[in-house]
Write a protein that holds these residues in place. Structure first.
Motif, PDB file in Angstrom:
ATOM      1  N   MET A   1      18.885  -7.527 -30.574  1.00 34.58           N
ATOM      2  CA  MET A   1      18.359  -6.226 -30.204  1.00 34.58           C
ATOM      3  C   MET A   1      17.118  -6.414 -29.340  1.00 34.58           C
ATOM      4  N   ARG A   2      16.945  -5.508 -28.384  1.00 35.85           N
ATOM      5  CA  ARG A   2      15.817  -5.664 -27.464  1.00 35.85           C
ATOM      6  C   ARG A   2      14.488  -5.491 -28.190  1.00 35.85           C
ATOM      7  N   GLU A   3      13.479  -6.088 -27.608  1.00 34.99           N
ATOM      8  CA  GLU A   3      12.144  -6.037 -28.188  1.00 34.99           C
ATOM      9  C   GLU A   3      11.572  -4.622 -28.072  1.00 34.99           C
ATOM     10  N   PRO A   4      10.571  -4.285 -28.910  1.00 31.36           N
ATOM     11  CA  PRO A   4       9.925  -2.976 -28.793  1.00 31.36           C
ATOM     12  C   PRO A   4       9.400  -2.740 -27.384  1.00 31.36           C
ATOM     13  N   ASN A   5       9.543  -1.508 -26.915  1.00 26.57           N
ATOM     14  CA  ASN A   5       9.055  -1.138 -25.582  1.00 26.57           C
ATOM     15  C   ASN A   5       8.655   0.323 -25.609  1.00 26.57           C
ATOM     16  N   ILE A 288      -2.187   1.291 -27.641  1.00 26.07           N
ATOM     17  CA  ILE A 288      -2.059   1.366 -29.103  1.00 26.07           C
ATOM     18  C   ILE A 288      -1.079   0.357 -29.676  1.00 26.07           C
ATOM     19  N   ALA A 289      -0.110  -0.099 -28.874  1.00 28.44           N
ATOM     20  CA  ALA A 289       0.927  -0.982 -29.411  1.00 28.44           C
ATOM     21  C   ALA A 289       0.357  -2.234 -30.090  1.00 28.44           C
ATOM     22  N   PRO A 290      -0.649  -2.890 -29.504  1.00 26.62           N
ATOM     23  CA  PRO A 290      -1.176  -4.095 -30.187  1.00 26.62           C
ATOM     24  C   PRO A 290      -1.987  -3.781 -31.437  1.00 26.62           C
ATOM     25  N   ARG A 291      -2.259  -2.499 -31.688  1.00 25.13           N
ATOM     26  CA  ARG A 291      -3.202  -2.143 -32.752  1.00 25.13           C
ATOM     27  C   ARG A 291      -2.557  -1.447 -33.949  1.00 25.13           C
ATOM     28  N   ILE A 292      -1.277  -1.120 -33.873  1.00 22.27           N
ATOM     29  CA  ILE A 292      -0.674  -0.347 -34.962  1.00 22.27           C
ATOM     30  C   ILE A 292       0.411  -1.125 -35.703  1.00 22.27           C
ATOM     31  N   PHE A 298       8.932  -0.083 -36.081  1.00 23.43           N
ATOM     32  CA  PHE A 298       9.667   0.981 -36.774  1.00 23.43           C
ATOM     33  C   PHE A 298      10.118   2.064 -35.797  1.00 23.43           C
ATOM     34  N   LEU A 299       9.170   2.564 -34.983  1.00 17.71           N
ATOM     35  CA  LEU A 299       9.515   3.624 -34.039  1.00 17.71           C
ATOM     36  C   LEU A 299      10.481   3.131 -32.965  1.00 17.71           C
ATOM     37  N   SER A 300      10.288   1.914 -32.504  1.00 12.55           N
ATOM     38  CA  SER A 300      11.189   1.368 -31.495  1.00 12.55           C
ATOM     39  C   SER A 300      12.596   1.193 -32.070  1.00 12.55           C
TER      40      SER A 300
END
Length: 364
Positions: A1-5, A288-292, A298-300
């Protein structure tokens, strides 16, 4: 599966927002961004669908894939979404009927326009197959079926000229607003809640802007330069929403749809507000991606499996409505409903990906 984006992240965010907003009156609804602006998660969901089509119809090296392959893949996706709509509608009607029996309350059979089905199942079944019979809160997928069905036309025209595709889409949008075009509902009177003639513009915008973003360095520069304008639009939207300032449909001049805030027709005010939201928040993911932490994954994950998650969310929101109706709601009930719903959405996304990984690989 693709990485979060960013695309999957914001699509997952839209799915959770839609789930929460489809349980009217719950505690957490007041904290969703639809309460602080003119547009809401429906616009985000459709726009990202157009953006994703722009990505999906190109090869890994960025070249356009053959037209016939794009057309076949999008038609296959249309069938997949249509199948999901029929399945979800049947399950929703079963949930409503089961709740009426369990609670011994025949009034529940009238929930969200379900009364038409139980009063006249023959015509209603035909209407379900034609997508002209829709339950309240179950009307996004029919729009999605139509939009994905016409997406091949948008792609083919945009391959010739992106400006031409956008111009034709805008002309259809304006004609629909001025002439009040919409698809009819049947059985029963009225029209579709989401007017496909108008909402197709948002899908086209997503597709065309993705292409410009990929090919034009100037697009990124102008996006950054216009970010302050987006912030101003967002602030205006918050002000109008908090102060409950909306034009009276009976007082605005004709054609009235050019001046109202109606969601069904994606009126210009909603469209401008949504574009302002895009400009204002487009850099947010990178910040925000590096901080949450795990929230990004989960959202991705929800966004990667949007059809299954949306379908499950629609059914869960209906169950949440019935639970609140029977219990009277309250903070504890809302926390239980929202918490169980989010866990179930996460499990749905996990299961879809687990099943994909377990599927046998085709032999060479």
């Amino acid at each position: 599966m693709r990485e979060p984006n960013a695309i999957d992240f914001w699509r997952g965010f839209a799915l959770i927002t839609i789930f929460i907003n489809h349980i009217p009156g719950n505690t957490f609804e007041r904290y969703t961004f639809s309460q602080y602006g003119i547009s809401d998660a429906a616009e985000l969901f459709v726009f990202l669908a157009g953006w994703s089509i722009g990505i999906a119809t190109r090869t890994r090296d960025g070249a356009p894939e053959p037209r016939w392959r794009s057309v076949v893949r999008m038609l296959a996706r249309t069938v997949e979404v249509y199948r999901a709509q029929i399945t979800v509608m049947l399950l929703a009607l079963a949930i409503i009927a089961g709740a009426a029996l369990l609670l011994d309350n025949p009034l529940i059979l009238e929930w969200h326009n379900a009364g038409n089905f139980f009063a006249d199942p023959i015509q209603s079944v035909c209407g379900m197959a034609l997508l002209t019979y829709q339950l309240g809160f179950f009307n996004i997928l029919p729009l999605y079926v139509v939009l994905i069905g016409i997406a091949p036309i948008i792609v083919v025209i945009a391959r010739v000229s992106r400006v031409l595709a956008l111009g034709l889409s805008l002309a259809l949008y304006l004609a629909s607003l001025i002439l009040d075009w919409n698809l009819p509902s049947w059985p029963g009177e009225g029209t579709w809640f989401f007017d496909p003639y108008c909402w197709q513009l948002l899908l086209t915008l997503g597709f065309v802007l993705q292409d410009w973003n990929r090919t034009s360095p100037a697009f990124g520069r102008w996006t950054r330069r216009l970010m302050p304008l987006g912030v101003v639009i967002v602030i205006v939207g918050i002000t109008l929403s908090v102060l409950d300032i909306r034009p009276d449909p009976l007082m605005v001049p004709e054609p009235r749809l050019l001046f109202t805030f109606e969601k069904s027709y994606l009126t210009p005010a909603r469209l401008v507000h949504f574009l302002g939201v895009l400009l204002a928040f487009s850099p947010l993911y990178a910040l925000i991606a590096p901080r949450i932490g795990w929230i990004v994954g989960f959202l991705s994950g929800l966004g990667r499996n949007s059809l299954a998650v949306f379908s499950m969310g629609s059914l869960l929101s209906l169950i949440g409505q019935l639970v609140r109706f029977q219990t009277g709601g309250g903070l504890l009930v809302d926390m239980a409903v929202a918490g169980c719903g989010l866990v179930a959405l996460g499990i749905t996304a996990w299961f879809v990906e687990w099943r994909s990984r377990r599927a046998p690989k085709p032999r060479a």
